[in-house]
Write an enzyme that holds these catalytic residues in place. Structure first.
Site, PDB file in Angstrom:
ATOM      1  N   ASP A   1     -35.402  26.910  -8.953  1.00  0.00           N
ATOM      2  CA  ASP A   1     -35.152  28.078  -8.108  1.00  0.00           C
ATOM      3  C   ASP A   1     -33.754  28.617  -8.396  1.00  0.00           C
ATOM      4  O   ASP A   1     -32.798  27.849  -8.518  1.00  0.00           O
ATOM      5  CB  ASP A   1     -35.293  27.692  -6.625  1.00  0.00           C
ATOM      6  CG  ASP A   1     -35.447  28.904  -5.733  1.00  0.00           C
ATOM      7  OD1 ASP A   1     -36.550  29.109  -5.188  1.00  0.00           O
ATOM      8  OD2 ASP A   1     -34.454  29.656  -5.576  1.00  0.00           O
TER       9      ASP A   1
ATOM     10  N   ASN B   1     -45.196  29.569   1.120  1.00  0.00           N
ATOM     11  CA  ASN B   1     -45.183  30.613   2.149  1.00  0.00           C
ATOM     12  C   ASN B   1     -46.214  31.685   1.839  1.00  0.00           C
ATOM     13  O   ASN B   1     -46.407  32.052   0.672  1.00  0.00           O
ATOM     14  CB  ASN B   1     -43.789  31.251   2.214  1.00  0.00           C
ATOM     15  CG  ASN B   1     -42.708  30.257   2.608  1.00  0.00           C
ATOM     16  OD1 ASN B   1     -42.922  29.415   3.481  1.00  0.00           O
ATOM     17  ND2 ASN B   1     -41.559  30.340   1.954  1.00  0.00           N
TER      18      ASN B   1
ATOM     19  N   GLN C   1     -42.229  34.630   2.795  1.00  0.00           N
ATOM     20  CA  GLN C   1     -42.560  34.921   1.387  1.00  0.00           C
ATOM     21  C   GLN C   1     -41.821  36.177   0.936  1.00  0.00           C
ATOM     22  O   GLN C   1     -41.880  37.214   1.612  1.00  0.00           O
ATOM     23  CB  GLN C   1     -44.075  35.100   1.208  1.00  0.00           C
ATOM     24  CG  GLN C   1     -44.480  35.185  -0.259  1.00  0.00           C
ATOM     25  CD  GLN C   1     -45.991  35.286  -0.477  1.00  0.00           C
ATOM     26  OE1 GLN C   1     -46.750  35.529   0.465  1.00  0.00           O
ATOM     27  NE2 GLN C   1     -46.411  35.106  -1.714  1.00  0.00           N
TER      28      GLN C   1
ATOM     29  N   HIS D   1     -46.323  30.441  -5.172  1.00  0.00           N
ATOM     30  CA  HIS D   1     -45.376  29.447  -5.688  1.00  0.00           C
ATOM     31  C   HIS D   1     -45.257  28.308  -4.698  1.00  0.00           C
ATOM     32  O   HIS D   1     -45.165  28.514  -3.492  1.00  0.00           O
ATOM     33  CB  HIS D   1     -43.998  30.050  -5.966  1.00  0.00           C
ATOM     34  CG  HIS D   1     -43.465  30.925  -4.880  1.00  0.00           C
ATOM     35  ND1 HIS D   1     -43.934  32.201  -4.655  1.00  0.00           N
ATOM     36  CD2 HIS D   1     -42.519  30.698  -3.946  1.00  0.00           C
ATOM     37  CE1 HIS D   1     -43.291  32.723  -3.632  1.00  0.00           C
ATOM     38  NE2 HIS D   1     -42.430  31.834  -3.165  1.00  0.00           N
ATOM     39  N   LEU D   2     -45.252  27.113  -5.236  1.00  0.00           N
ATOM     40  CA  LEU D   2     -45.018  25.907  -4.450  1.00  0.00           C
ATOM     41  C   LEU D   2     -43.544  25.550  -4.592  1.00  0.00           C
ATOM     42  O   LEU D   2     -43.057  25.334  -5.710  1.00  0.00           O
ATOM     43  CB  LEU D   2     -45.892  24.767  -4.985  1.00  0.00           C
ATOM     44  CG  LEU D   2     -45.790  23.440  -4.230  1.00  0.00           C
ATOM     45  CD1 LEU D   2     -46.430  23.556  -2.850  1.00  0.00           C
ATOM     46  CD2 LEU D   2     -46.452  22.323  -5.031  1.00  0.00           C
TER      47      LEU D   2
HETATM   48  P1  5GP Z   1     -40.345  32.725  -1.149  1.00  0.00           P
HETATM   49  O1  5GP Z   1     -39.229  33.201  -0.245  1.00  0.00           O
HETATM   50  O2  5GP Z   1     -41.178  33.890  -1.633  1.00  0.00           O
HETATM   51  O3  5GP Z   1     -41.148  31.588  -0.604  1.00  0.00           O
HETATM   52  O4  5GP Z   1     -39.611  32.103  -2.410  1.00  0.00           O
HETATM   53  C1  5GP Z   1     -39.188  32.852  -3.503  1.00  0.00           C
HETATM   54  C2  5GP Z   1     -38.177  32.001  -4.232  1.00  0.00           C
HETATM   55  O5  5GP Z   1     -37.988  32.552  -5.512  1.00  0.00           O
HETATM   56  C3  5GP Z   1     -36.813  31.962  -3.533  1.00  0.00           C
HETATM   57  O6  5GP Z   1     -36.472  30.623  -3.222  1.00  0.00           O
HETATM   58  C4  5GP Z   1     -35.876  32.588  -4.558  1.00  0.00           C
HETATM   59  O7  5GP Z   1     -34.604  31.980  -4.597  1.00  0.00           O
HETATM   60  C5  5GP Z   1     -36.635  32.411  -5.865  1.00  0.00           C
HETATM   61  N1  5GP Z   1     -36.350  33.440  -6.860  1.00  0.00           N
HETATM   62  C6  5GP Z   1     -36.288  34.781  -6.639  1.00  0.00           C
HETATM   63  N2  5GP Z   1     -36.026  35.428  -7.787  1.00  0.00           N
HETATM   64  C7  5GP Z   1     -35.911  34.469  -8.751  1.00  0.00           C
HETATM   65  C8  5GP Z   1     -35.636  34.525 -10.163  1.00  0.00           C
HETATM   66  O8  5GP Z   1     -35.460  35.581 -10.772  1.00  0.00           O
HETATM   67  N3  5GP Z   1     -35.592  33.350 -10.829  1.00  0.00           N
HETATM   68  C9  5GP Z   1     -35.805  32.140 -10.186  1.00  0.00           C
HETATM   69  N4  5GP Z   1     -35.734  31.037 -10.949  1.00  0.00           N
HETATM   70  N5  5GP Z   1     -36.062  32.060  -8.875  1.00  0.00           N
HETATM   71  C10 5GP Z   1     -36.125  33.209  -8.160  1.00  0.00           C
END
Ligand code: 5GP
Ligand code: ZN
Length: 113
Positions: A31, A86, A93, A99-100
């Protein structure tokens, strides 16, 4: 592939990521904004919007994501870890490609906030 999806762009190699594992079905990468000492994401290469959009044909891949998430956590030295997926903005989300989250290396409270 969804042209507007950040994680589809990572899968395509258009955006770089720090990868831990990749095969024909799934990809695991760190992440970008870790919330724990261990925090990586495991995603299907197929664009599935989130946990609320898994159809019958996706079941095997989602199982593989769960299995691989735990396996990679243990391989990286973590016996205790948390898995989170999420669905929807109200649940937190922000990227609408399944994504897990695999997180470890610190205590976690229950229930999550
Ligand atoms: P969500 O909030 O949708 O459950 O999680 C999305 C996750 O993706 C977040 O923890 C965020 O830090 C990560 N994320 C967002 N953009 C990027 C990216 O460009 N590269 C990586 N490696 N992680 C990302
Ligand atoms: Zn996508």
């Amino acid at each position: 592939m969804d042209d507007n999806c950040l994680f589809c762009k990572i899968i395509a190699g258009d955006i770089p990521a720090d990868k831990l594992y990749e095969d024909e079905d799934i990809l695991a990468f760190h992440d970008i904004n870790p919330e724990a000492p261990l925090h990586f994401l495991v995603i299907p290469k197929k664009h599935i919007i989130g946990p609320g959009y898994i159809d019958e044909t996706d079941q095997e891949i989602i199982g593989k994501i769960l299995r691989k998430g735990g396996e990679l956590a243990k391989e990286n030295g973590h016996e205790s870890f948390r898995l989170v997926a999420n669905n929807g903005a109200k649940a937190g989300q922000t990227v609408f490609h399944f994504h897990l989250h695999v997180m470890g290396g610190r205590p976690f409270s229950w229930p999550p906030g």
